[in-house]
Design a protein around this motif. Structure first.
Motif, PDB file in Angstrom:
ATOM      1  N   ALA A  30      73.644  34.555  60.447  1.00  0.00           N
ATOM      2  CA  ALA A  30      72.832  34.436  61.384  1.00  0.00           C
ATOM      3  C   ALA A  30      72.985  35.419  62.758  1.00  0.00           C
ATOM      4  N   ALA A  31      73.184  36.382  62.611  1.00  0.00           N
ATOM      5  CA  ALA A  31      73.236  37.581  63.548  1.00  0.00           C
ATOM      6  C   ALA A  31      74.201  36.857  64.626  1.00  0.00           C
ATOM      7  N   HIS A  32      75.183  36.022  64.602  1.00  0.00           N
ATOM      8  CA  HIS A  32      76.085  35.617  65.617  1.00  0.00           C
ATOM      9  C   HIS A  32      75.101  34.772  66.717  1.00  0.00           C
ATOM     10  N   SER A  33      74.076  34.067  66.193  1.00  0.00           N
ATOM     11  CA  SER A  33      73.269  33.194  67.170  1.00  0.00           C
ATOM     12  C   SER A  33      73.962  31.535  66.867  1.00  0.00           C
ATOM     13  N   ILE A  34      73.616  30.978  68.189  1.00  0.00           N
ATOM     14  CA  ILE A  34      74.200  29.631  68.048  1.00  0.00           C
ATOM     15  C   ILE A  34      72.883  28.919  68.545  1.00  0.00           C
ATOM     16  N   HIS A  35      72.862  27.802  67.806  1.00  0.00           N
ATOM     17  CA  HIS A  35      72.046  26.697  67.858  1.00  0.00           C
ATOM     18  C   HIS A  35      72.519  25.122  67.914  1.00  0.00           C
ATOM     19  N   LEU A  36      72.856  24.670  69.093  1.00  0.00           N
ATOM     20  CA  LEU A  36      73.600  23.356  69.329  1.00  0.00           C
ATOM     21  C   LEU A  36      72.665  22.505  69.704  1.00  0.00           C
ATOM     22  N   GLU A  37      72.743  21.512  68.587  1.00  0.00           N
ATOM     23  CA  GLU A  37      71.550  20.664  68.804  1.00  0.00           C
ATOM     24  C   GLU A  37      72.213  19.218  69.531  1.00  0.00           C
ATOM     25  N   LEU A  38      71.772  18.652  70.504  1.00  0.00           N
ATOM     26  CA  LEU A  38      72.756  17.690  71.320  1.00  0.00           C
ATOM     27  C   LEU A  38      71.812  16.363  71.309  1.00  0.00           C
ATOM     28  N   THR A  39      72.332  15.394  71.096  1.00  0.00           N
ATOM     29  CA  THR A  39      71.807  13.973  71.416  1.00  0.00           C
ATOM     30  C   THR A  39      72.751  13.096  72.194  1.00  0.00           C
ATOM     31  N   HIS A  56      66.440  33.548  67.104  1.00  0.00           N
ATOM     32  CA  HIS A  56      66.216  33.861  68.425  1.00  0.00           C
ATOM     33  C   HIS A  56      65.593  32.864  69.426  1.00  0.00           C
ATOM     34  N   MET A  57      65.022  31.903  68.649  1.00  0.00           N
ATOM     35  CA  MET A  57      64.544  30.753  69.475  1.00  0.00           C
ATOM     36  C   MET A  57      65.298  29.425  69.468  1.00  0.00           C
ATOM     37  N   PRO A  58      65.151  28.751  70.601  1.00  0.00           N
ATOM     38  CA  PRO A  58      65.605  27.494  70.910  1.00  0.00           C
ATOM     39  C   PRO A  58      65.121  26.407  70.092  1.00  0.00           C
ATOM     40  N   ILE A  59      65.154  26.406  68.833  1.00  0.00           N
ATOM     41  CA  ILE A  59      64.420  25.316  67.909  1.00  0.00           C
ATOM     42  C   ILE A  59      65.405  24.526  67.162  1.00  0.00           C
ATOM     43  N   ARG A  60      65.177  23.184  67.031  1.00  0.00           N
ATOM     44  CA  ARG A  60      66.255  22.436  66.209  1.00  0.00           C
ATOM     45  C   ARG A  60      66.480  22.856  64.851  1.00  0.00           C
ATOM     46  N   PRO A  61      67.698  23.121  64.790  1.00  0.00           N
ATOM     47  CA  PRO A  61      68.085  23.489  63.482  1.00  0.00           C
ATOM     48  C   PRO A  61      67.848  22.577  62.339  1.00  0.00           C
ATOM     49  N   SER A  62      67.830  21.161  62.632  1.00  0.00           N
ATOM     50  CA  SER A  62      67.518  20.323  61.615  1.00  0.00           C
ATOM     51  C   SER A  62      66.236  20.436  61.337  1.00  0.00           C
ATOM     52  N   LEU A  63      65.105  21.223  61.935  1.00  0.00           N
ATOM     53  CA  LEU A  63      63.890  21.422  61.352  1.00  0.00           C
ATOM     54  C   LEU A  63      63.818  22.399  60.266  1.00  0.00           C
ATOM     55  N   TRP A  64      64.786  23.500  60.201  1.00  0.00           N
ATOM     56  CA  TRP A  64      64.766  24.272  59.303  1.00  0.00           C
ATOM     57  C   TRP A  64      65.746  24.737  58.225  1.00  0.00           C
ATOM     58  N   ARG A  65      66.958  23.868  58.269  1.00  0.00           N
ATOM     59  CA  ARG A  65      67.878  24.112  57.467  1.00  0.00           C
ATOM     60  C   ARG A  65      67.834  23.364  56.261  1.00  0.00           C
ATOM     61  N   SER A  66      68.013  24.004  55.060  1.00  0.00           N
ATOM     62  CA  SER A  66      67.868  23.155  53.739  1.00  0.00           C
ATOM     63  C   SER A  66      66.402  22.926  53.407  1.00  0.00           C
ATOM     64  N   MET A  67      65.329  23.346  53.894  1.00  0.00           N
ATOM     65  CA  MET A  67      64.072  23.050  53.685  1.00  0.00           C
ATOM     66  C   MET A  67      63.499  24.132  52.937  1.00  0.00           C
ATOM     67  N   ALA A  68      62.401  23.590  51.650  1.00  0.00           N
ATOM     68  CA  ALA A  68      61.809  24.689  51.031  1.00  0.00           C
ATOM     69  C   ALA A  68      60.978  25.783  51.726  1.00  0.00           C
ATOM     70  N   SER A  69      60.534  25.483  52.832  1.00  0.00           N
ATOM     71  CA  SER A  69      60.006  26.425  53.878  1.00  0.00           C
ATOM     72  C   SER A  69      60.273  25.754  55.182  1.00  0.00           C
ATOM     73  N   PRO A  70      60.561  26.976  56.310  1.00  0.00           N
ATOM     74  CA  PRO A  70      60.926  26.368  57.572  1.00  0.00           C
ATOM     75  C   PRO A  70      59.745  25.694  58.333  1.00  0.00           C
ATOM     76  N   ARG A  71      60.144  24.712  58.975  1.00  0.00           N
ATOM     77  CA  ARG A  71      59.009  23.547  59.570  1.00  0.00           C
ATOM     78  C   ARG A  71      59.010  24.129  60.974  1.00  0.00           C
ATOM     79  N   LEU A  72      57.946  24.330  61.605  1.00  0.00           N
ATOM     80  CA  LEU A  72      57.677  24.447  62.901  1.00  0.00           C
ATOM     81  C   LEU A  72      56.904  23.450  63.580  1.00  0.00           C
ATOM     82  N   TYR A  73      56.245  22.659  62.885  1.00  0.00           N
ATOM     83  CA  TYR A  73      55.334  21.476  63.347  1.00  0.00           C
ATOM     84  C   TYR A  73      56.235  20.317  63.783  1.00  0.00           C
ATOM     85  N   ARG A  74      55.934  19.804  65.096  1.00  0.00           N
ATOM     86  CA  ARG A  74      56.883  18.805  65.588  1.00  0.00           C
ATOM     87  C   ARG A  74      56.426  18.334  66.727  1.00  0.00           C
TER      88      ARG A  74
END
Length: 498
Positions: A97-106, A264-282
């Protein structure tokens, strides 16, 4: 529109790396030769109890780190001095993942600011500032931006944005440009050919993230983002493209571009990991004041009307009956259903939809038969269905936020039956890109009485402030050729609650 099997494989192959389990962590010490946090930090997709934090580790001159997985520590605090740390932990930055970090906090407190930083390779990142969404509030400040071409303008508008103390920066596409325009005067150079593979797109995003004004805007304010076309290729529509490449060929390029975007975007990884197509609508709901739905108008749209197979170019259409077909969609069935469900449950006084392209009808002739294919005019049935949803009695004050056309617009939105407007559209100009050529949109006011304001000669962004009983929008223009441009307010619009 269902993705074909090879399309799903292409997307999954690209996206799985972003959620991959690390194969190895560095077994031997690795010392950075330069600041590994040279691309800065960012936050995004805020909610009432959390947000996403982002960074990417790089080597000298923002080149990729040549290493395996690298441990990264993080700290989140309620104060800038990190005396009251509320979260700390560690995760790995993976080469996949090009050494990118996406930390999803709750689990954080609603409606308050937080500060954060990362530690890796013996270095500490800049301190970022973000915030959770409030449960109750009387104000929402947005900055609406689009279309930033590295070569054609400076990004100084972000300084003016930050001076307005926004709660959220809403970016509706063309975050990068893949294309250079040799006939336009440049303020700086890409220094690389048009990206066509993953390495090329990664390098383009890294270049953008070295801009100090863009970097500071990401450091200080949470963002909500979507893509338009230049993140992949100008004017593409689903898998149709301006080069006429077969879908199975273009899918590989699009998947590479999508992967670089998510890296490169601060987008929730839970929106696109393991999906048939990446999801941006939210959606992001700002207390009891406003709902904000971010849409994807590129990935799922029908093929361009009156075009050759696999070809997508923004062209003038004259008497194109295909654009009126009842099954045409800009959003795709799943996204339309998701949005209809959100709107059916609306209870807030303000309803905002953010999306990439011009929504209102824009007739290029007196009869309304000539339009541009790439806008919602090419997808009339989809627009009508959405306007029907916005006309629900519980949706009281709908506003559509758009970009793409490098010019400012304020439009009334009517249903086909000619009833009073059901919504308003605000279109931001380019933050840094060329203005449209003279005459591109014809006699705008004569052919389009629903257009209340337009300006085709200035770049900038829109500052929006929402209160319980009114909304104020400022169309702010800046000289993109000046690194220290001063803003000029072209138009201020005030709208009281209905």
């Amino acid at each position: 529109m269902q993705a074909s099997p090879w399309h799903r494989r292409a997307v999954l192959g690209a996206m799985v790396a972003l959620g991959a389990t690390p194969l190895r962590v560095l077994a031997a010490p690795f010392t950075a030769q330069a600041d590994p946090f040279a691309l800065g930090v960012a936050s995004g997709d805020p909610s009432r109890d959390g947000f996403v934090l982002w960074t990417r580790l790089v080597g000298p001159d923002a080149h990729p780190v040549r290493a395996g997985s690298i441990p990264v520590r993080y700290e989140v605090a309620e104060d800038e001095g990190f005396r009251n740390i509320v979260r700390t932990g560690a995760l790995n930055a993976h080469p996949e993942a090009a050494h990118s970090i996406h930390l999803e906090l709750t689990g954080l407190r609603p409606g308050r600011p937080y500060h954060y930083r990362f530690h890796a390779l013996g270095a500490t990142s800049p301190v970022g500032r973000t915030a959770t969404v409030p449960d109750r509030t009387n104000r929402l400040r947005l900055a609406l931006t689009s279309c930033q071409h590295w070569e054609l303008g400076w990004f100084g508008a972000y300084r003016d944005m930050l001076a307005g103390d926004p709660d959220l920066i809403v970016q509706v596409g063309d975050y990068i440009y893949e294309t250079s325009y040799p006939d336009q005067p440049k303020v700086r150079d890409f220094g690389a050919p048009e990206p066509r593979d993953l390495d090329g797109y990664r390098a383009r995003y890294a270049l953008y993230r070295t801009d100090p004004d863009l970097q500071e805007a990401h450091r200080r304010v949470p963002w909500l983002v979507t893509w338009d076309d230049h993140e992949v290729l100008n004017d593409y529509a689903a898998l149709a493209n301006r080069e006429g490449l077969p879908p199975e060929i273009f899918a590989a390029r699009r998947a590479a571009a999508y992967q670089a975007y998510f890296e490169h975007m601060p987008i929730r990884p839970s929106l696109w990991r393991s999906m048939a197509s990446p999801r941006l609508y939210r959606g992001v709901d700002w207390g009891e004041l406003a709902s904000l739905s971010m849409l994807d108008t590129r990935q799922f749209r029908s093929n361009p009307p009156c075009a050759a197979p696999s070809v997508a170019r923004n062209v003038r259409l004259d008497h194109c009956a295909e654009r009126l077909a009842p099954d045409r969609t800009m959003l795709g069935q799943a996204q339309e259903a998701w949005l209809a469900q959100r709107l059916s449950q609306e209870r807030r006084p303000w309803t905002l939809l953010a999306q990439g392209v011009f929504f209102a009808p824009l007739a290029l002739d007196g009869g309304g038969d000539a339009v541009y294919s790439d806008q919602w005019d090419g997808y009339v049935a989809g627009r009508s269905r959405l306007l029907d949803q916005l006309a629900r009695p519980n949706v009281r004050n709908p506003l559509i936020l758009s970009g793409d056309v490098h010019s400012f617009w304020l439009n009334d939105l009517h249903r086909a039956d000619g009833t009073p407007p059901v919504a308003t559209e605000i279109v931001t100009s380019a933050l840094a890109a060329q203005s449209p050529p003279a005459g591109r949109f014809g006699e705008v006011r004569a052919n389009n009485p629903h257009i209340r304001f337009h300006d085709l000669n200035h770049s900038g962004y829109v500052r929006i402030e929402i209160e319980p009983t009114r909304l104020v929008a400022q169309f702010r223009a800046l000289n993109l050729k000046s690194a220290r441009a001063k803003p000029k307010i072209l138009q201020q619009v005030e709208q009281d609650i209905r």
